[in-house]
Scaffold this motif. Structure first.
Motif, mmCIF file in Angstrom:
data_model
loop_
_atom_site.group_PDB
_atom_site.id
_atom_site.type_symbol
_atom_site.label_atom_id
_atom_site.label_comp_id
_atom_site.label_asym_id
_atom_site.label_seq_id
_atom_site.Cartn_x
_atom_site.Cartn_y
_atom_site.Cartn_z
ATOM 1 N N GLY A 89 0.830 -1.198 0.000
ATOM 2 C CA GLY A 89 0.000 0.000 0.000
ATOM 3 C C GLY A 89 0.863 1.246 0.000
ATOM 4 N N PRO A 90 0.237 2.419 -0.005
ATOM 5 C CA PRO A 90 0.991 3.673 -0.038
ATOM 6 C C PRO A 90 1.883 3.842 1.186
ATOM 7 N N LYS A 91 2.972 4.573 1.008
ATOM 8 C CA LYS A 91 3.910 4.807 2.113
ATOM 9 C C LYS A 91 3.233 5.510 3.280
ATOM 10 N N ALA A 92 2.391 6.481 2.989
ATOM 11 C CA ALA A 92 1.735 7.220 4.069
ATOM 12 C C ALA A 92 0.850 6.307 4.913
ATOM 13 N N THR A 93 0.244 5.299 4.283
ATOM 14 C CA THR A 93 -0.562 4.344 5.049
ATOM 15 C C THR A 93 0.326 3.514 5.968
ATOM 16 N N ASP A 94 1.490 3.091 5.456
ATOM 17 C CA ASP A 94 2.474 2.399 6.314
ATOM 18 C C ASP A 94 2.792 3.249 7.534
ATOM 19 N N ALA A 95 3.084 4.535 7.283
ATOM 20 C CA ALA A 95 3.482 5.429 8.365
ATOM 21 C C ALA A 95 2.355 5.617 9.367
ATOM 22 N N LYS A 96 1.132 5.726 8.883
ATOM 23 C CA LYS A 96 -0.003 5.922 9.793
ATOM 24 C C LYS A 96 -0.168 4.744 10.740
ATOM 25 N N ILE A 97 -0.114 3.534 10.191
ATOM 26 C CA ILE A 97 -0.297 2.344 11.020
ATOM 27 C C ILE A 97 0.820 2.237 12.050
ATOM 28 N N MET A 98 2.050 2.556 11.641
ATOM 29 C CA MET A 98 3.166 2.506 12.592
ATOM 30 C C MET A 98 3.019 3.570 13.679
ATOM 31 N N ALA A 99 2.559 4.763 13.301
ATOM 32 C CA ALA A 99 2.360 5.831 14.293
ATOM 33 C C ALA A 99 1.250 5.471 15.270
ATOM 34 N N ASP A 100 0.177 4.862 14.758
ATOM 35 C CA ASP A 100 -0.907 4.420 15.651
ATOM 36 C C ASP A 100 -0.414 3.347 16.621
ATOM 37 N N LEU A 108 0.875 1.993 26.789
ATOM 38 C CA LEU A 108 1.071 0.756 27.554
ATOM 39 C C LEU A 108 2.319 0.804 28.425
ATOM 40 N N GLY A 109 3.113 1.861 28.252
ATOM 41 C CA GLY A 109 4.355 1.974 29.005
ATOM 42 C C GLY A 109 5.540 1.321 28.320
ATOM 43 N N ARG A 110 5.354 0.820 27.104
ATOM 44 C CA ARG A 110 6.438 0.200 26.341
ATOM 45 C C ARG A 110 7.087 1.285 25.471
ATOM 46 N N ILE A 111 7.765 2.195 26.171
ATOM 47 C CA ILE A 111 8.238 3.428 25.538
ATOM 48 C C ILE A 111 9.250 3.162 24.434
ATOM 49 N N ASP A 112 10.239 2.306 24.713
ATOM 50 C CA ASP A 112 11.285 2.023 23.730
ATOM 51 C C ASP A 112 10.690 1.541 22.414
ATOM 52 N N GLU A 113 9.787 0.571 22.493
ATOM 53 C CA GLU A 113 9.156 0.033 21.290
ATOM 54 C C GLU A 113 8.320 1.106 20.593
ATOM 55 N N GLY A 114 7.590 1.883 21.398
ATOM 56 C CA GLY A 114 6.758 2.931 20.828
ATOM 57 C C GLY A 114 7.566 3.972 20.082
ATOM 58 N N LEU A 115 8.695 4.377 20.657
ATOM 59 C CA LEU A 115 9.533 5.380 19.992
ATOM 60 C C LEU A 115 10.173 4.811 18.729
ATOM 61 N N GLY A 143 1.556 12.925 15.211
ATOM 62 C CA GLY A 143 1.412 13.982 16.209
ATOM 63 C C GLY A 143 0.787 13.459 17.496
ATOM 64 N N GLN A 144 -0.209 12.578 17.362
ATOM 65 C CA GLN A 144 -0.864 12.021 18.541
ATOM 66 C C GLN A 144 0.081 11.112 19.321
ATOM 67 N N ALA A 145 0.888 10.316 18.610
ATOM 68 C CA ALA A 145 1.860 9.445 19.283
ATOM 69 C C ALA A 145 2.890 10.284 20.039
ATOM 70 N N ALA A 146 3.375 11.341 19.392
ATOM 71 C CA ALA A 146 4.354 12.221 20.044
ATOM 72 C C ALA A 146 3.741 12.916 21.255
ATOM 73 N N ARG A 147 2.495 13.294 21.129
ATOM 74 C CA ARG A 147 1.798 13.942 22.250
ATOM 75 C C ARG A 147 1.683 12.993 23.447
ATOM 76 N N CYS A 148 1.407 11.724 23.183
ATOM 77 C CA CYS A 148 1.299 10.748 24.276
ATOM 78 C C CYS A 148 2.627 10.560 24.987
ATOM 79 N N ALA A 149 3.726 10.705 24.239
ATOM 80 C CA ALA A 149 5.056 10.608 24.844
ATOM 81 C C ALA A 149 5.507 11.936 25.433
ATOM 82 N N GLU A 150 4.632 12.944 25.373
ATOM 83 C CA GLU A 150 4.924 14.307 25.817
ATOM 84 C C GLU A 150 6.112 14.897 25.061
#
Length: 516
Positions: A89-100, A108-115, A143-150
């Motif tokens: 699929g499109p690259k932007a869709t890849d990026a969206k799923i990874m960001a979500d 979940l507190g799994r910061i390393d994996e999330g980052l 943006g939402q993922a970054a916001r959750c990580a403050e």
């Protein structure tokens, strides 16, 4: 039979089913979202609409995340990542799923994996087209993922790029992104206030007020914008105006089940009541907001306001000690936030190195003339082939004669054309190879019956191609040998069977497929 024209959607032919799921979760009706997702996923699976099915699953994940059912949300995120890798699929869709996925992991507190997932999304978005709905949606998720990580600076930049992806300033999506951006500023300001950076916080509160009042003057009527504005008014000392907004919107939002807006309005109401010395009533509002909080960062915000209220209502060493302890906790979290910035930079660097290695590996396993896999890639695929797949070997008929009669330049163009046709018939998990001269191979992820159909389509496309456009009188046909991999069969044996069928096709007159 005549058919009515149907609008093609990037989300699948039955996109309305999935968009209804998303609409419900955007409006905060998460329990209804899950029921709608059950129906949409059952229907789209039955109809074979995998794209819409994925979009519906994404809506389900958002609802589960909002309900605090993070483990379930993470399982869906992992499934979506696997599907995207398999189906493409499109690259932007890849990026969206990874960001979500990054957002869920961070919550979940799994910061390393999330980052790490956030860094992967960032890297993909650097090379994705920067206009349109897909890029907008992916940037919003980042943006939402970054916001959750403050990681407020990254979130701020992501939301700015998100809005820039739409050229029309009056676009509905752009307006929604602007409101989300302002809500981010509010959260950032509240955090700055907690760590003693009062002047920076005040500047952000004022910035929110200015933009929201401008949006209101422009005719945008948003409950979320009004809720954020009410909080910012209280922080700017405009308590009377804040109270008017609370009176109008709090009952409506509570009745509609809009938990995010209701939570902010309870905060604004509590701040107004505290400013007038109504401590008990203020505590009631902060507790109401606390009960609507799902994430730890949200709960900490209201716990902090409760602690300040307790000190004002019951001044003394005990309440002051609680407040100081909470401040220490907030400052420690702020320091962790700074550490996460370093962790994200390191994760991004790792992603860059992984991409560089993958590019180098791909170059080493690619044929320079056609861009298909080369003999090295062929050997690698042969070592991993399993039952359920098939190997198709292909030779260009009388290719030496083409080179001798028309030149090697024409021969190279023929090989390039054939490579493009083979590539177009490969699905995401299938591989096309040129492993020497005019010899090609296709590793197909299907059994013999489906592989025969693919081979015959390729042969007919080559036969029907007008080769006179390259040079007058040129004719190109293919001979093919097909073998389906058997359970436990070594790759060498599979190759020998396909090769024997290829020579059978040549002996039988060429321009044909031979199989078992």
């Amino acid at each position: 039979m005549n058919r009515l024209p149907v609008l093609v959607s990037p989300y699948g032919p039955y996109a309305d089913l999935a968009l209804h799921v998303h609409d419900l979760t955007i409006r905060g009706h998460h329990a209804e979202t899950l029921l709608a997702a059950d129906q949409a996923e059952a229907i789209t699976l039955m109809l074979g609409d995998h794209r819409t099915h994925r979009v519906s699953r994404l809506g389900r994940m958002y609802a589960l995340r909002s309900l605090g059912r993070l483990d379930e949300a993470m399982r869906i995120a992992e499934d979506l990542i696997e599907d995207q890798a398999r189906l493409g699929g499109p690259k932007a869709t890849d990026a969206k799923i990874m960001a979500d996925a990054a957002e869920v992991l961070i919550n979940l507190g799994r910061i390393d994996e999330g980052l790490h997932y956030a860094a992967r999304a960032m890297a993909v978005l650097e090379v994705a087209p920067r206009k349109g709905l897909r890029y907008f949606s992916a940037m919003a998720s980042l943006g939402q993922a970054a916001r959750c990580a403050e990681l407020f600076e990254l979130a701020d930049d992501a939301m700015r790029r998100c809005m820039e992806s739409f050229e029309n300033p009056d676009d509905l999506y752009r307006s929604a992104a602007e409101l989300t951006h302002i809500e981010l500023w509010l959260e950032w300001a509240l955090r700055l206030e907690q760590v003693g950076r009062v002047e920076d916080a005040a500047n952000l509160f004022d910035k929110c007020v200015a933009v929201l009042e401008n949006l209101t003057d422009g005719g945008i009527d948003s409950p979320l914008g009004s809720a954020v504005l009410a909080v910012c008014y209280t922080k700017s000392g405009r308590t009377a105006e804040a109270f008017e907004l609370v009176k109008i919107f709090l009952p409506k939002m509570r009745e509609a089940g809009q938990s995010n807006e209701t939570r902010l309005l309870h905060l604004a109401h509590g701040l107004v009541l505290r400013a007038t010395g109504e401590w008990r009533a203020a505590r009631r509002e902060f507790r109401a907001a606390l009960e609507l909080s799902v994430l730890r960062s949200q709960r900490l915000l209201f716990q902090y306001e409760l602690a300040i209220t307790a000190v004002l209502e019951f001044p003394g060493e005990a309440t002051q000690a609680v407040l100081e302890s909470l401040r220490g906790h907030v400052e420690a979290l702020w320091q962790l936030r700074l550490d996460r910035r370093t962790m994200l930079r390191q994760a991004y660097r790792r992603v860059e190195l992984e991409a560089a290695r993958a590019t180098a590996d791909l170059a080493a396993a690619s044929d320079a003339l056609t861009g298909l896999g080369n003999r090295r890639m062929f050997d690698r695929q042969m070592s991993t082939v399993t039952a359920g797949g098939s190997l198709l070997l292909i030779d260009v008929d009388h290719f030496k004669d083409i080179n001798d009669r028309y030149s090697h330049g024409v021969g190279d163009r023929v090989l390039g054309e054939i490579a493009a046709i083979l590539r177009s018939h490969c699905r995401h998990d299938e591989v096309a190879i040129r492993f020497g001269g005019d010899e090609f191979a296709l590793f197909l992820a299907t059994g013999e019956d489906e592989a025969r159909k693919v081979a015959e389509r390729i042969r007919r496309v080559i036969l029907a191609r007008d080769w006179n456009t390259i040079v007058p009188g040129l004719k190109v046909t293919l001979s093919m040998g097909l073998a389906a991999c058997q359970v436990g069969e070594p790759g060498r044996d599979l190759y020998d069977r396909a090769d024997a069928h290829l020579y059978s096709a040549k002996r039988s007159g060429r321009n044909q497929l031979a199989a078992a």
